[in-house]
Design a protein around this motif. Structure first.
Motif, PDB file in Angstrom:
ATOM      1  N   ASP A 324      14.588  12.180  11.118  1.00 28.83           N
ATOM      2  CA  ASP A 324      13.820  11.636  12.275  1.00 28.83           C
ATOM      3  C   ASP A 324      14.632  10.570  12.776  1.00 28.83           C
ATOM      4  N   ASP A 325      15.875  10.660  12.976  1.00 29.70           N
ATOM      5  CA  ASP A 325      16.629   9.489  13.595  1.00 29.70           C
ATOM      6  C   ASP A 325      16.485   9.714  15.014  1.00 29.70           C
ATOM      7  N   PHE A 326      15.377   9.471  15.510  1.00 29.55           N
ATOM      8  CA  PHE A 326      15.266   9.569  17.062  1.00 29.55           C
ATOM      9  C   PHE A 326      14.986   8.222  17.873  1.00 29.55           C
ATOM     10  N   ASP A 327      15.498   7.157  17.284  1.00 32.10           N
ATOM     11  CA  ASP A 327      15.378   5.916  17.912  1.00 32.10           C
ATOM     12  C   ASP A 327      16.408   5.655  18.974  1.00 32.10           C
ATOM     13  N   LEU A 328      17.343   6.607  19.245  1.00 38.95           N
ATOM     14  CA  LEU A 328      18.321   6.366  20.158  1.00 38.95           C
ATOM     15  C   LEU A 328      18.152   6.995  21.627  1.00 38.95           C
ATOM     16  N   ILE A 329      16.976   7.345  21.773  1.00 41.71           N
ATOM     17  CA  ILE A 329      16.517   8.079  22.886  1.00 41.71           C
ATOM     18  C   ILE A 329      16.654   7.206  24.061  1.00 41.71           C
ATOM     19  N   ASP A 330      16.426   5.904  24.087  1.00 49.08           N
ATOM     20  CA  ASP A 330      16.656   4.815  25.194  1.00 49.08           C
ATOM     21  C   ASP A 330      18.046   4.575  25.430  1.00 49.08           C
ATOM     22  N   THR A 331      18.791   4.245  24.097  1.00 49.02           N
ATOM     23  CA  THR A 331      20.117   3.942  24.040  1.00 49.02           C
ATOM     24  C   THR A 331      20.945   5.021  24.792  1.00 49.02           C
ATOM     25  N   LEU A 332      20.784   6.350  24.496  1.00 49.82           N
ATOM     26  CA  LEU A 332      21.502   7.347  25.079  1.00 49.82           C
ATOM     27  C   LEU A 332      21.131   7.393  26.474  1.00 49.82           C
ATOM     28  N   ALA A 333      19.996   7.216  27.076  1.00 42.81           N
ATOM     29  CA  ALA A 333      19.765   7.434  28.494  1.00 42.81           C
ATOM     30  C   ALA A 333      20.577   6.387  29.073  1.00 42.81           C
ATOM     31  N   ARG A 334      20.836   5.273  28.632  1.00 41.07           N
ATOM     32  CA  ARG A 334      21.599   3.845  29.288  1.00 41.07           C
ATOM     33  C   ARG A 334      23.088   4.357  29.099  1.00 41.07           C
ATOM     34  N   LEU A 335      23.233   4.812  27.784  1.00 42.97           N
ATOM     35  CA  LEU A 335      24.850   5.107  27.539  1.00 42.97           C
ATOM     36  C   LEU A 335      25.465   6.004  28.630  1.00 42.97           C
ATOM     37  N   TYR A 336      24.934   7.091  29.150  1.00 49.37           N
ATOM     38  CA  TYR A 336      25.479   8.072  29.755  1.00 49.37           C
ATOM     39  C   TYR A 336      25.410   7.845  31.132  1.00 49.37           C
ATOM     40  N   ASP A 337      24.592   6.897  31.819  1.00 47.02           N
ATOM     41  CA  ASP A 337      24.565   6.670  33.072  1.00 47.02           C
ATOM     42  C   ASP A 337      24.022   7.672  34.001  1.00 47.02           C
ATOM     43  N   GLU A 338      23.798   8.547  33.678  1.00 48.89           N
ATOM     44  CA  GLU A 338      23.320   9.977  34.353  1.00 48.89           C
ATOM     45  C   GLU A 338      22.274  10.572  33.153  1.00 48.89           C
ATOM     46  N   PRO A 339      21.317  11.349  33.876  1.00 44.17           N
ATOM     47  CA  PRO A 339      20.494  12.149  32.863  1.00 44.17           C
ATOM     48  C   PRO A 339      21.249  13.196  32.191  1.00 44.17           C
ATOM     49  N   PHE A 340      21.299  13.277  30.778  1.00 42.20           N
ATOM     50  CA  PHE A 340      22.159  14.071  30.034  1.00 42.20           C
ATOM     51  C   PHE A 340      21.289  14.687  29.008  1.00 42.20           C
ATOM     52  N   ALA A 341      21.242  16.119  28.797  1.00 45.18           N
ATOM     53  CA  ALA A 341      19.994  16.762  28.121  1.00 45.18           C
ATOM     54  C   ALA A 341      20.796  17.290  26.783  1.00 45.18           C
ATOM     55  N   ASP A 342      21.687  17.105  26.058  1.00 44.13           N
ATOM     56  CA  ASP A 342      22.473  17.387  24.869  1.00 44.13           C
ATOM     57  C   ASP A 342      21.809  16.697  23.749  1.00 44.13           C
ATOM     58  N   SER A 343      20.794  17.174  23.028  1.00 41.87           N
ATOM     59  CA  SER A 343      20.551  16.097  22.143  1.00 41.87           C
ATOM     60  C   SER A 343      21.327  16.063  20.827  1.00 41.87           C
ATOM     61  N   PHE A 622      15.331  12.512  31.399  1.00 41.11           N
ATOM     62  CA  PHE A 622      15.424  12.432  32.755  1.00 41.11           C
ATOM     63  C   PHE A 622      14.572  10.876  33.090  1.00 41.11           C
ATOM     64  N   GLU A 623      13.537  11.221  32.370  1.00 43.50           N
ATOM     65  CA  GLU A 623      12.508   9.739  32.598  1.00 43.50           C
ATOM     66  C   GLU A 623      13.147   8.535  31.912  1.00 43.50           C
ATOM     67  N   GLY A 624      13.726   8.720  30.777  1.00 41.19           N
ATOM     68  CA  GLY A 624      14.565   7.396  30.348  1.00 41.19           C
ATOM     69  C   GLY A 624      15.619   6.855  31.280  1.00 41.19           C
ATOM     70  N   PHE A 625      16.290   7.897  32.050  1.00 41.46           N
ATOM     71  CA  PHE A 625      17.424   7.918  32.897  1.00 41.46           C
ATOM     72  C   PHE A 625      16.851   7.040  34.012  1.00 41.46           C
ATOM     73  N   ARG A 627      14.157   4.886  33.880  1.00 40.80           N
ATOM     74  CA  ARG A 627      13.566   3.641  33.320  1.00 40.80           C
ATOM     75  C   ARG A 627      15.061   2.728  33.218  1.00 40.80           C
ATOM     76  N   GLN A 628      15.807   3.320  32.523  1.00 39.27           N
ATOM     77  CA  GLN A 628      17.073   2.673  31.893  1.00 39.27           C
ATOM     78  C   GLN A 628      18.206   2.249  32.858  1.00 39.27           C
ATOM     79  N   VAL A 629      18.231   3.291  34.011  1.00 42.62           N
ATOM     80  CA  VAL A 629      19.498   3.090  34.860  1.00 42.62           C
ATOM     81  C   VAL A 629      19.004   2.844  36.152  1.00 42.62           C
ATOM     82  N   VAL A 630      17.993   3.588  36.889  1.00 40.68           N
ATOM     83  CA  VAL A 630      17.913   3.383  38.115  1.00 40.68           C
ATOM     84  C   VAL A 630      16.799   2.368  38.425  1.00 40.68           C
ATOM     85  N   ASP A 631      15.918   1.951  37.403  1.00 42.22           N
ATOM     86  CA  ASP A 631      14.978   0.873  37.469  1.00 42.22           C
ATOM     87  C   ASP A 631      15.495  -0.402  36.792  1.00 42.22           C
TER      88      ASP A 631
END
Length: 648
Positions: A324-343, A622-625, A627-631
């Motif tokens: 259940d290591d899913f606390d990286l969702i927002d971190t990844l959205a910001r890390l990749y600068d673009e939406p990136f869907a490989d879990s 995409f939604e995380g991107f 919030r974390q990048v565009v906004d």
């Protein structure tokens, strides 16, 4: 290894703003925490963040020629730099350092734009030549290292390793490109040369571009290399196995040149195990290996990694991660600068984090599936191709198109009953079928997902055009070679290399890729496809070549992959987050999605009726991107204090 960025005035020789350049450079601090420097002169500014690997004492950048008329910033490694240095010294060039960076400077002086033909390695670089008043940019053949750029309306060209460096400039619009968004929902990434932002591009692998100050129009990147599948070698299988071991050993040896601690990822799969076994043949000290385990046995390969570690007595380091290591969702959205869907970016991030505690450089097995024919989808495609070749297209299209339309989607059923995708594939051409098989949201799903407004903004564009473009250049009608070529141009660079570069560099870790050595790839492209897939056995030649070096259970067990339990997350601990993300205000604000279909995805998945985990993850990222990048224009591109598990 490092992060590079810069500014080039394409019109005049205006002075670049130091504060902007500093901001751009510091946005990539994580890529090079050891040193950082700026160079400014009329019309150009270069920034560099350094992760010291080779020539630690004197390899600082930007680096210049003797009279400082040529300046370079460079990200990557040139593995043949010692041989090139000797050749250039013999031609009369004096070296002030022992770095591979200076080799590129003198290669430019000696060969000009053809310098890229002499470089063996992973690289992205920019050279400014003040005598010629030009900027030359190039990217390695397989797209291991990234290069982004944008030409602003005022004539300033921005470039950088990561998009965040361009965003940190402050002059790049965050307007999204609908065509890139279409590509993302089909493929999980925006394909080269697009980025998700209308005003920015990626330099494609194996391409270079020359920006001439004062030119009337924007230059078009040109290819300097491509893989040609001739499949015409008559080598015997035994000789091919021996030569493959020799070529792999050479590739690994070149990638073990380092002045800092070096090790390897060891997943327990064939590719990373082969790299570790080869490293153990080359060096006398124990190889430092790093493995990531999971507490869910369905996703855990650690016992196979341990077999290899035990056989070669490696200095083995293991970390077990909760499923259940899913606390990286927002971190990844910001890390990749673009939406990136490989879990699998989640475990890649974690294993990079583990490896960085032990080493600064890690060798990986990335590229093995594409290079040797390892994906299950390859074998499925070949089976479909045999059926496609047995019936003319005019008969196949209506027959299997109808079957594909009426056959139910049965994710819950045994695999042999899930025929809908196969029927849909048989109704298509080879390239169309392969695009269909790798799409996350296939055509009908994207049609149901997107609003009428978004479809108008697309103007008829379909992500299939990416595959159509590359398929036309493949130069082969061999079924396996064709899809390997497509993967080299799309999935390998847009997904695999992007995933590894950002996840590793977030932890200031350099990852090297011996299975993507371009001479190895060129040689393999001469071998007939039956040596890569034989019957139902993928990576046939590779496995046979490795039999003397690896346990049978490692070579011939079912492929597991680097996956996370999305389906269970979205019905359990992330149930509410899925609803908040897909049905919340941020996606709705775009006006691009049909809320009824979003509701269907959520309800059908969470009720257990369908497995929509991949489309849901794609939408969540995409939604995380957004919030974390565009906004977040004030924060994107600015350094975050380093801490355990954080991204700079």
């Amino acid at each position: 290894m490092c992060g590079i960025t810069g500014l080039f005035d394409t019109r005049e020789q205006r002075s670049p703003e130091r504060e902007r350049l500093h901001r751009m450079n510091e946005s990539q601090h994580h890529r090079g925490p050891d040193e950082g420097d700026l160079h400014l002169q009329p019309g150009v500014g270069f920034g560099h963040r350094r992760l010291s690997i080779i020539d630690v004492a004197t390899g600082q950048q930007p680096i210049f020629n003797g009279d400082r008329t040529v300046a370079l910033v460079f990200n990557g490694e040139i593995y043949n730099y010692q041989a090139l240095m000797a050749e250039l010294q013999a031609a009369g060039y004096a070296f002030r350092t022992k770095s591979d960076s200076e080799t590129i400077v003198h290669a430019w002086q000696h060969w000009g734009e053809d310098c890229v033909q002499h470089l063996r390695g992973m690289f992205a670089f920019a050279i400014y030549d003040s005598r010629r008043q030009c900027l030359f940019m190039a990217r390695d053949r397989m797209g291991v290292k990234p290069m982004h750029y944008a030409l602003l309306p005022d004539g300033w060209l921005l470039f950088g390793s990561e998009l965040k460096s361009l965003l940190a400039h402050g002059g790049l619009s965050r307007e999204l490109d609908p065509c890139a968004v279409e590509e993302y929902f089909a493929l999980g990434y925006a394909a080269e040369p697009r980025t998700v932002f209308k005003g920015a591009k990626k330099l494609a692998p194996g391409h270079c571009v020359l920006w001439q100050r004062g030119a009337a129009s924007e230059p078009q990147p040109r290819p300097y290399w491509d893989v040609k599948f001739t499949l015409d070698s008559r080598i015997s299988q035994a000789d091919a196995e021996a030569e493959l071991r020799e070529r792999l050993t050479e590739s690994v040896k070149l990638r073990m040149i380092s002045e800092v601690p070096l090790g390897a990822f060891l997943s327990g799969g064939v590719d990373s195990s082969a790299v570790v076994a080869t490293m153990a043949q080359v060096q006398s000290d124990p190889v430092i290996t790093c493995s990531m385990g999971f507490d869910d046995p369905k996703f855990n390969e650690i016992e196979f990694a341990q077999m290899v570690a035990d056989r070669y007595r490696t200095a083995h380091h293991v970390q077990t991660v909760a499923s259940d290591d899913f606390d990286l969702i927002d971190t990844l959205a910001r890390l990749y600068d673009e939406p990136f869907a490989d879990s699998s970016a989640i475990p890649t991030y974690r294993v990079s984090q583990l490896a960085r505690r032990q080493v600064t450089v890690a060798l990986s097995g990335d590229g093995g599936d594409e290079t040797f024919g390892g994906y299950r989808r390859y074998r499925m495609h070949l089976m479909e191709e045999r059926l496609r070749s047995a019936l003319p297209y005019g008969l196949r299209k209506p027959l299997f198109g109808t079957l594909g339309a009426v056959y139910p989607k049965m994710d819950w059923a045994p695999r042999f009953l899930r025929a809908k995708t196969t029927f849909e594939g048989l109704a298509r051409s080879s390239v169309q079928a392969y695009f269909h098989s790798v799409s996350i949201l296939r055509g009908p799903m994207r049609d149901a997902l997107f609003s009428d407004r978004f479809k108008r903004e697309l103007g008829g564009y379909n992500a299939f055009e990416v595959f159509e473009h590359h398929g036309a250049k493949a130069g082969t009608d061999d079924p396996l070679a064709l899809i390997q070529y497509l993967d080299y141009k799309t999935y390998l660079v847009g997904d695999i290399n992007t995933k590894v570069d950002r996840a590793a560099m977030a932890h200031s870790l350099e990852v090297r890729e011996p299975l993507m050595d371009h001479p190895l790839i060129e040689w393999l492209a001469t071998l007939p496809s039956h040596l890569k897939i034989q019957g139902q056995e993928g990576k046939f030649l590779f496995k046979k070549a490795m039999e003397p070096l690896l346990p049978h259970d490692v070579l011939y067990r079912p492929k597991m992959g680097f996956a996370v339990p999305l389906a269970r997350w979205f019905r359990g601990p992330l149930k509410q987050r899925v609803r908040d993300s897909l049905l919340g205000d941020r996606l709705a604000a775009t006006g691009w999605f049909q809320r009824d279909y979003l509701q269907h995805l959520v309800e059908a998945h969470q009720s257990g009726q369908r497995d929509y985990s991949a489309p849901i993850w794609t939408l969540m990222m995409f939604e995380g991107f957004l919030r974390q990048v565009v906004d977040a224009p004030e924060s994107i591109g600015l350094p975050v204090p380093q801490r355990e598990g954080a991204v700079a």
